[in-house]
Design an enzyme around this catalytic site. Structure first.
Site, PDB file in Angstrom:
ATOM      1  N   GLU A 192       0.860  -1.185   0.000  1.00 19.68           N
ATOM      2  CA  GLU A 192       0.000   0.000   0.000  1.00 19.68           C
ATOM      3  C   GLU A 192       0.899   1.238   0.000  1.00 19.68           C
ATOM      4  O   GLU A 192       1.803   1.372   0.834  1.00 19.68           O
ATOM      5  CB  GLU A 192      -0.920  -0.011   1.231  1.00 19.68           C
ATOM      6  CG  GLU A 192      -1.858   1.176   1.237  1.00 19.68           C
ATOM      7  CD  GLU A 192      -3.225   0.881   1.860  1.00 19.68           C
ATOM      8  OE1 GLU A 192      -3.511  -0.282   2.226  1.00 19.68           O
ATOM      9  OE2 GLU A 192      -4.007   1.835   1.968  1.00 19.68           O
ATOM     10  N   ASN A 210      -3.646  -1.801   7.358  1.00 20.48           N
ATOM     11  CA  ASN A 210      -4.926  -2.326   6.853  1.00 20.48           C
ATOM     12  C   ASN A 210      -4.732  -3.834   6.766  1.00 20.48           C
ATOM     13  O   ASN A 210      -4.103  -4.332   5.837  1.00 20.48           O
ATOM     14  CB  ASN A 210      -5.252  -1.765   5.467  1.00 20.48           C
ATOM     15  CG  ASN A 210      -5.607  -0.291   5.529  1.00 20.48           C
ATOM     16  OD1 ASN A 210      -6.216   0.169   6.505  1.00 20.48           O
ATOM     17  ND2 ASN A 210      -5.233   0.453   4.508  1.00 20.48           N
ATOM     18  N   GLU A 252     -10.884   4.621   8.491  1.00 17.99           N
ATOM     19  CA  GLU A 252     -11.033   4.271   7.081  1.00 17.99           C
ATOM     20  C   GLU A 252     -11.643   2.883   6.919  1.00 17.99           C
ATOM     21  O   GLU A 252     -11.095   2.014   6.234  1.00 17.99           O
ATOM     22  CB  GLU A 252      -9.689   4.392   6.355  1.00 17.99           C
ATOM     23  CG  GLU A 252      -9.149   5.820   6.419  1.00 17.99           C
ATOM     24  CD  GLU A 252      -7.896   6.081   5.602  1.00 17.99           C
ATOM     25  OE1 GLU A 252      -7.085   5.159   5.447  1.00 17.99           O
ATOM     26  OE2 GLU A 252      -7.741   7.228   5.137  1.00 17.99           O
ATOM     27  N   ARG A 266     -12.101  17.482   9.521  1.00 24.49           N
ATOM     28  CA  ARG A 266     -11.236  16.305   9.689  1.00 24.49           C
ATOM     29  C   ARG A 266      -9.982  16.631  10.507  1.00 24.49           C
ATOM     30  O   ARG A 266      -9.491  15.799  11.262  1.00 24.49           O
ATOM     31  CB  ARG A 266     -10.859  15.779   8.299  1.00 24.49           C
ATOM     32  CG  ARG A 266      -9.795  14.716   8.320  1.00 24.49           C
ATOM     33  CD  ARG A 266      -9.699  14.030   6.984  1.00 24.49           C
ATOM     34  NE  ARG A 266      -8.450  13.284   6.884  1.00 24.49           N
ATOM     35  CZ  ARG A 266      -8.089  12.560   5.847  1.00 24.49           C
ATOM     36  NH1 ARG A 266      -8.884  12.487   4.787  1.00 24.49           N
ATOM     37  NH2 ARG A 266      -6.954  11.898   5.839  1.00 24.49           N
ATOM     38  N   ASP A 281      -2.956  14.368   6.710  1.00 23.26           N
ATOM     39  CA  ASP A 281      -2.393  13.134   6.191  1.00 23.26           C
ATOM     40  C   ASP A 281      -1.143  13.356   5.351  1.00 23.26           C
ATOM     41  O   ASP A 281      -1.205  13.245   4.135  1.00 23.26           O
ATOM     42  CB  ASP A 281      -3.468  12.425   5.347  1.00 23.26           C
ATOM     43  CG  ASP A 281      -3.104  10.981   5.063  1.00 23.26           C
ATOM     44  OD1 ASP A 281      -2.145  10.481   5.666  1.00 23.26           O
ATOM     45  OD2 ASP A 281      -3.786  10.355   4.235  1.00 23.26           O
ATOM     46  N   GLU A 337       3.942   9.236  -0.585  1.00 22.34           N
ATOM     47  CA  GLU A 337       2.579   9.178  -1.115  1.00 22.34           C
ATOM     48  C   GLU A 337       2.130  10.515  -1.712  1.00 22.34           C
ATOM     49  O   GLU A 337       1.621  10.568  -2.817  1.00 22.34           O
ATOM     50  CB  GLU A 337       1.620   8.753   0.000  1.00 22.34           C
ATOM     51  CG  GLU A 337       0.166   8.748  -0.442  1.00 22.34           C
ATOM     52  CD  GLU A 337      -0.786   8.239   0.639  1.00 22.34           C
ATOM     53  OE1 GLU A 337      -0.337   7.876   1.745  1.00 22.34           O
ATOM     54  OE2 GLU A 337      -1.999   8.205   0.362  1.00 22.34           O
TER      55      GLU A 337
HETATM   56  O1  GCW Z   1      -3.081   8.423   3.748  1.00 22.24           O
HETATM   57  C1  GCW Z   1      -3.805   7.305   3.938  1.00 22.24           C
HETATM   58  C2  GCW Z   1      -3.395   6.394   2.845  1.00 22.24           C
HETATM   59  C3  GCW Z   1      -3.888   5.011   3.092  1.00 22.24           C
HETATM   60  C4  GCW Z   1      -3.360   4.553   4.450  1.00 22.24           C
HETATM   61  C5  GCW Z   1      -3.880   5.527   5.511  1.00 22.24           C
HETATM   62  C6  GCW Z   1      -3.377   5.219   6.909  1.00 22.24           C
HETATM   63  C7  GCW Z   1      -2.723   2.395   5.199  1.00 22.24           C
HETATM   64  O2  GCW Z   1      -3.872   6.912   1.633  1.00 22.24           O
HETATM   65  O3  GCW Z   1      -3.404   4.186   2.053  1.00 22.24           O
HETATM   66  O4  GCW Z   1      -3.727   3.241   4.750  1.00 22.24           O
HETATM   67  O5  GCW Z   1      -3.456   6.825   5.197  1.00 22.24           O
HETATM   68  O6  GCW Z   1      -2.433   5.874   7.331  1.00 22.24           O
HETATM   69  O7  GCW Z   1      -3.914   4.350   7.553  1.00 22.24           O
END
Ligand code: GCW
Length: 702
Positions: A181, A224, A308, A358, A387, A415
């Site tokens: 991921e 995840n 999520e 958020r 994030d 990312e």
């Molecule tokens: O930023 C998001 C990512 C997800 C990630 C999530 C997290 C592992 O897009 O892919 O999942 O954060 O940190 O849990």
């Protein structure tokens, strides 16, 4: 899985007396006498000790072209002495170090520190590398090799080092099908076809790389946790997990697993995963017993719950303290930890709802629970409230909980910062986070000290990060992205190192000491984060990326979505009002002067302006420019910076660098340039069309 790999910063290229590497070779010549004989102190024999010796002999052998001799007895007049203070610490009748080590220094060493010092006794002259423990010795060996590699070693060495942080971890977001991921460097080196790979050579090499920069913990599967990975904690897969733990143990690194909060329900045949149900508690206790039967030093669980769409205690009307404590109780008898993530927010938000923010979520969920967590729970908090954007304020949750262990989570994998196709050296960003003064205990309550347990007396604390590696030959997709992995470890060892120092170390170790090569790479690295920020989303507003994929611009991609990530641009202005008077009130989560700083349009720093305020395009920044002109200027400037890097790269004499790395970096820079132009044109055009305001310099906007 690709089994060929680059040696990264552990190349130990032999240094010759002329040409590239001259600086190193002068230092080596001075030390020649010491380097050919390694004398091991009596009484140490653990696997980590053996690793340290192997690394030392291999490193010296490779750098000098001569294999050093190894013995327990002192014959030569000059030698390298290695050992630990915990054991006898003697070299035959010569003392290893004990009596030259001041009490204060010895105390500073802690469990993982080391001393490197020249000692002269009874006609013998020796350089000692000693840890209190074998782990300390291993870190000392890597430090010594680094000094040799970068030409900084000399016989007058005298240093005492210890890490700032207790937990220095990485999190793999690897899945057992081999995918990763947010991975941008190929497939997993851990898994293939829903199994742990049988050949762990690359995992071992990764362990070396991590240990060389002081990492001491790793969670080996994605937070995840999908169906197959849920079974990693069962006897079906534990023998394989134990094989991986063995590899990391050799390098002083503890293994952790991400767990699925609903595991008892999905695997155990219980009808619930309610943390207050005895049958669920019992199920987890049995799993803990299983795990420690296979892995006696297992680190603990990493948990993404109620986040999520992952399961968590909310399903049962319980809170996060109930959930975390239940797992903590199961691990407690064995000394295991629960790393509980605070990335909890509503990912089904209605974009029409202007009240929900958020950014507020982590603080709102966790702050009220202070004091309720068991002391083997650590809250794992992302550096920012959203994030891992290119620019965010620091999460206000740091330091806000006096009675709850906290650790910080960074993202090494890029990312949102160019996905290892763009150069983006992140150490400067991380340093800003660490240096942020939360004021939670008055002035001087910096994040770097909070997550070291030095502001509130946390029992456990530290820093973790999402790793960036995969099975690509060069590990990180972009060769220059290795610097982020390297720098991450170095920064955790010593957050006082500057971003430049770290970059220079990495560049010297990885590319040798040709000045033109080193300067070019250093400049590119140091300019890269501000450059990336220049051509992407402006002034802290974030996002504007292609949904889900997160590469390339899509200004409104998330604007009418459920993810809580909006910019609210209209024909008059842009930004999120997070003030107390008219906005979401997020700014009030900060302490005192920080809350006031962000809350006021007058004092809010430019780079975070649109994170905290909604302003007209004509608003004048502290820089003297209007918001719209700032957007145009930075987007043109960002592209020009990348163009400059390419000019500089082209100017390097090709024989100073191997062809493979030269061409690879060139290709990535060209791709970055194309992408930066795309960003520039999409963003500038979008805001020109929204605002109707001309660029003062009449450049091309579409
Ligand atoms: O930023 C998001 C990512 C997800 C990630 C999530 C997290 C592992 O897009 O892919 O999942 O954060 O940190 O849990």
């Amino acid at each position: 899985m690709n089994s060929n790999y680059d040696l990264a910063w552990l190349r130990y290229d032999k240094v010759s007396a002329d040409g590239a590497g001259r600086e190193q070779s002068l230092a080596l010549q001075q030390l020649q006498g010491y380097l050919s004989n390694i004398v091991m102190a009596d009484g140490v024999s653990s696997q980590v000790f053996r690793t340290a010796i192997q690394e030392l002999t291999k490193g010296i052998g490779s750098l000098t072209g001569e294999q050093p001799s190894l013995s327990h007895t002192v014959e030569a007049d000059r030698f390298l002495a290695v050992g630990t203070l915990e054991d006898t610490g003697n070299l035959g009748h010569l003392p290893l170090l004990n009596d030259s080590l001041e009490a204060a220094e010895a105390a500073r060493l802690g469990e993982e520190g080391y001393v490197i010092r020249e000692v002269a006794r009874e006609g013998k002259d020796y350089i000692v590398i000693a840890g209190r423990t074998e782990k300390g010795l291993l870190y000392g060996v890597f430090h010594f090799l680094r000094l040799l590699q970068t030409g900084q070693a000399s016989e007058a060495l005298d240093l005492v080092e210890a890490p700032k942080y207790q937990l220095r971890m990485v999190n793999q977001w690897d899945n057992m099908d081999g995918s990763i991921e947010r991975g941008y460097a190929g497939q997993s080196v851990f898994y293939q076809d829903n199994k742990i790979v049988s050949d762990l050579t690359r995992v071992r090499q990764y362990a070396r790389m991590l240990a060389s920069v002081g990492i001491n913990g790793i969670a080996i599967n994605n937070v995840n946790v999908h169906e197959v990975e849920t079974k990693l904690i069962t006897p079906e897969l534990l023998p394989d997990v134990a094989r991986v733990a063995d590899v990391f143990r050799d390098y002083g690194i503890r293994l952790y697993l991400s767990v699925n909060f609903a595991a008892p329900l999905e695997l155990g045949g219980t009808s619930t995963a309610d943390p207050l149900e005895p049958v669920v508690q019992e199920w987890w206790k049995e799993r803990a017993a299983d795990i420690y039967r296979y892995i006696a030093d297992f680190g603990g669980f990493l948990v993404k719950a109620d986040s999520e769409n992952r399961p968590g205690p909310f399903t049962y009307g319980r809170d996060h303290a109930d959930g975390a404590n239940m797992l903590a109780e199961a691990l407690e008898p064995y000394g295991g930890l629960v790393l509980w993530r605070c990335f909890v927010y509503d990912c089904h938000q209605d974009w029409r709802d202007r009240k929900t923010d958020r950014a507020r979520a982590a603080y709102d969920h966790f702050k009220p629970l202070d004091g309720r967590f068991k002391d083997n729970v650590i809250l794992q908090i992302k550096n920012g409230p959203m994030d891992f954007q290119v620019r965010e304020p620091v999460s206000p949750l740091f330091g806000a909980m006096k009675q709850t262990n906290q650790m910080l989570e960074f993202q090494i994998t890029q990312e949102y910062t160019g996905q290892q196709r763009h150069v983006c050296y992140l150490i400067p960003q991380w340093k800003e986070v660490l240096e942020f003064d939360t004021l939670c205990q008055g002035e001087g309550s910096k994040v770097k000290d909070i997550v070291a347990g030095q502001v509130h007396p946390y029992k456990y604390s530290g820093i973790t990060a999402v790793s960036s590696i995969g099975d690509d030959y060069n590990w990180t997709g972009h060769y220059l992205a290795q610097s982020n992995l390297y720098g991450y470890g170095r920064l955790l060892w010593n957050p006082e190192l500057s971003a430049e120092e770290i970059a220079e170390e990495w560049t010297n170790m990885t590319f040798g000491d040709d000045q033109a090569v080193v300067n070019t790479i250093l400049d590119i690295l140091m300019e890269s984060w501000p450059t990336y920020e220049n051509y992407t989303s402006p002034l802290g507003v974030g996002w504007m990326v292609v949904p889900h994929y997160h590469y390339g611009p899509d200004v409104d991609g998330y604007e009418y979505s459920k993810w809580g990530t909006y910019h609210f641009a209209d024909r008059d202005g842009i930004g999120v009002d997070r003030t107390q008077a008219t906005g979401t009130g997020y700014s009030a989560q900060y302490v005192g002067a920080n809350a006031a700083l962000y809350d006021s349009l007058e004092t809010c720093p430019d780079e975070l302006l649109l994170f905290f305020h909604h302003v007209p395009y004509t608003h004048v920044l502290k820089s003297g420019k209007t918001v719209i002109q700032h957007i145009y200027d930075t987007h043109f400037a960002g592209v020009e910076q990348v163009e400059q890097w390419i000019v500089r790269w082209d100017a390097l004499e090709k024989d100073k660098l191997d062809q493979q790395r030269y061409t690879h970096v060139k290709e990535r820079l060209l791709e970055q340039l194309e992408s930066a132009k795309h960003w520039r044109d999409v963003i500038n055009t979008y805001f020109y069309r929204k605002s109707g305001i001309q660029d003062q310099h009449n450049r091309v906007i579409y």
